[in-house]
Each structure stands twice: as C-alpha cells, then as structure tokens.
Design an enzyme around this catalytic site. Sequence first.
Site, short mmCIF file in Angstrom:
data_model
loop_
_atom_site.label_atom_id
_atom_site.label_comp_id
_atom_site.label_asym_id
_atom_site.label_seq_id
_atom_site.Cartn_x
_atom_site.Cartn_y
_atom_site.Cartn_z
N ASP A 265 0.88 -1.13 0.05
CA ASP A 265 -0.04 0.05 0.03
C ASP A 265 0.91 1.36 -0.07
O ASP A 265 2.06 1.25 0.55
CB ASP A 265 -1.04 -0.04 1.12
CG ASP A 265 -2.00 0.93 1.25
OD1 ASP A 265 -2.39 1.38 -0.11
OD2 ASP A 265 -2.78 1.30 2.17
N ASN B 194 -10.83 -2.24 -5.12
CA ASN B 194 -9.97 -1.51 -6.20
C ASN B 194 -10.79 -1.26 -7.29
O ASN B 194 -10.41 -0.39 -7.99
CB ASN B 194 -8.61 -1.90 -6.04
CG ASN B 194 -7.84 -1.79 -4.74
OD1 ASN B 194 -6.92 -2.74 -4.56
ND2 ASN B 194 -7.98 -0.82 -4.01
C1 IPE Z 1 -5.41 -2.76 -0.01
O1 IPE Z 1 -5.04 -1.29 -0.27
C2 IPE Z 1 -5.34 -3.49 -1.48
C3 IPE Z 1 -3.92 -3.53 -2.16
C4 IPE Z 1 -2.91 -3.01 -1.51
C5 IPE Z 1 -4.11 -3.93 -3.46
P1 IPE Z 1 -6.11 -0.19 -0.33
O2 IPE Z 1 -5.46 1.21 -0.68
O3 IPE Z 1 -7.17 -0.61 -1.34
O4 IPE Z 1 -6.90 -0.38 1.18
P2 IPE Z 1 -7.98 0.83 1.84
O5 IPE Z 1 -8.85 1.04 0.89
O6 IPE Z 1 -6.64 1.89 2.18
O7 IPE Z 1 -8.04 0.09 3.24
C1 IPE Z 2 -1.67 0.32 -3.37
O1 IPE Z 2 -1.43 1.61 -3.47
C2 IPE Z 2 -1.85 -0.14 -4.79
C3 IPE Z 2 -3.13 -0.72 -4.84
C4 IPE Z 2 -4.32 -0.42 -4.18
C5 IPE Z 2 -3.59 -1.19 -6.27
P1 IPE Z 2 -2.39 2.75 -3.44
O2 IPE Z 2 -3.03 2.88 -4.85
O3 IPE Z 2 -3.62 2.29 -2.63
O4 IPE Z 2 -1.99 4.13 -2.99
P2 IPE Z 2 -2.35 4.99 -1.71
O5 IPE Z 2 -2.96 4.14 -0.60
O6 IPE Z 2 -3.70 5.75 -2.30
O7 IPE Z 2 -1.17 5.95 -1.32
MG MG Z 3 -3.99 2.51 -0.53
#
Ligand code: IPE
Ligand code: IPE
Ligand code: MG
Length: 235
Positions: free
Chosen positions: A11, A59
């Site tokens: 993340d 996502n």
């Molecule tokens: C979890 O991260 C999913 C992945 C890393 C693929 P998110 O960014 O989607 O999680 P939340 O929404 O902050 O809980």
């Molecule tokens: C994790 O990074 C990757 C996916 C969930 C696909 P994020 O895209 O959630 O990055 P933040 O949490 O917005 O920084």
């Molecule tokens: Mg994230």
Amino acid sequence: MLPRHIAVIMDGNGRWARQRGLPRSEGHKAGTEAARAVVTRCRELGVRHLTLYTLSRENLSRPAEELSYLFDLLVRFLKKETRLLLEQDIRLKILGEVEGLPFGVRQVVRSVVEKTKDCGSMTLNLALNYGGRDEILRACRTLLAKGLDPAVLTEEAFAAELYTSGQPDPDLIIRTSGELRLSNYLLFQAAYAEFYFTDLYWPDFSPAELDKALEDYAHRQRRFGKTGDQLTAGE
Ligand code: IPE
Ligand code: IPE
Ligand code: MG
C-alpha cells in the site's frame, strides 16, 4: 525462524507519487519494481510462499483511467518476468476472481500460470480482484452445492475450498504505508498470522526492509493459544 508464507499488503503507491508531485501511475510503476525486488529476495532466502495483494475487489471501483494503467502494468510485468519466474523456479498462482478481469489480463495470467505450473521452489500468489469475504462465501457456495453434511465439515475441508488451497496459512503479514488494517485480505487464513506494519510507502520497501521485517518476526513468540510454559515444555 523464516516464515513459510509471507503475505504483503503493498500500500501507498499513490501517496509515494503525490509526495514527489508525480501522477499516481508513477507510484504504481515504482511499486512494480519494489515487488520484483521483494520476490527475488524471498526466493533467495528460501521463503516457500509469497502472496502479494495486487488488486482488491474494492479497488475495481477506482477511476477507469487508473485501473487501465494498473492492468497494463500487470500485463507488461507478467510478460517481462515470465523468464525470471522460470529461471528462479517460481510458480505463479492467482488468488481472486480471474473471470472478472479484462480479457487481455485473463489471457496473460492464464498463460503464465500454465507455463510456471511445474516450478517448485516457491509459489508466488498474486491476489487479483481478491476479497476475503467473497472468498469465504464462494467456499460456502461450493460446499452447499456439493450437498456436504454440515456435521463432517472441518476447518481443513473448508480451507481446501479457498483460493490458497494446499498452501500453509501466512505466518507473517506485512503492510506498508502506515495503515493498520487488513482491507479484506486473507480473512480466514490470517487467524494466527503475525503482523508487521511500517510507515514506508510500498515503492520504498526494499529487500533490506524485508530483512528488517524478518528479523522482527524471528523474535516473536507464537503461542497459538497456549501458555509460555507449555511452549518451553515443548507441548
Ligand atoms: C489494499 O489497499 C489493497 C492493495 C494493496 C492491493 P487499499 O489502498 O485498497 O486499502 P484501503 O482502501 O486503504 O483500506
Ligand atoms: C496500493 O497503493 C496499490 C493498489 C491498491 C492497487 P494505493 O494506490 O492504494 O496508494 P495510496 O494508498 O492511495 O497511497
Ligand atoms: Mg491504498
């Protein structure tokens, strides 16, 4: 001790990019590099199962532009790294609903899974279009459809219907970016996992950071409900 199974919530790609005044896509691109390095490090260390949370079901509600970039990146990554997976004897598996992914992604995923199916040194699971609750519901539906007698359903039989069937539960779950939650990840399998959280954004999570997490894990005492005395007595 080395965990048999490490599961990672990668993340913070978006925040990593924002910090640098870059578009989110650049964060995802840098995140791919971090993932490659962590896979290689795990393989070197002899970790047998590595699971990377690549895309959750939730996502999929992100803007179409970001999703299409993510899918594009994934396809390119898998095509480019097939050779590396074969050289390093790594089997690719997908945890999640592959049918819900765009055609091009499904095709590449199926092809790499097929090509690497006999690799035996490590299993790399990509959680893709994955949701923990959905996984549990799917297992329930399958078991109900089989007309299984509720009285004979065991935890093992249930686990065999999950995407991770045949693999050990994660010993260690790592989450980057400072968030302290599971976000629907491996809900059934995480029952006795150890957690490691770091404030680093995923693209900054280097193999050296993985080593730090493993060092921390090595000092944990896992009790599985027993007392410390029982464990020292080897019960
Ligand atoms: C979890 O991260 C999913 C992945 C890393 C693929 P998110 O960014 O989607 O999680 P939340 O929404 O902050 O809980
Ligand atoms: C994790 O990074 C990757 C996916 C969930 C696909 P994020 O895209 O959630 O990055 P933040 O949490 O917005 O920084
Ligand atoms: Mg994230």
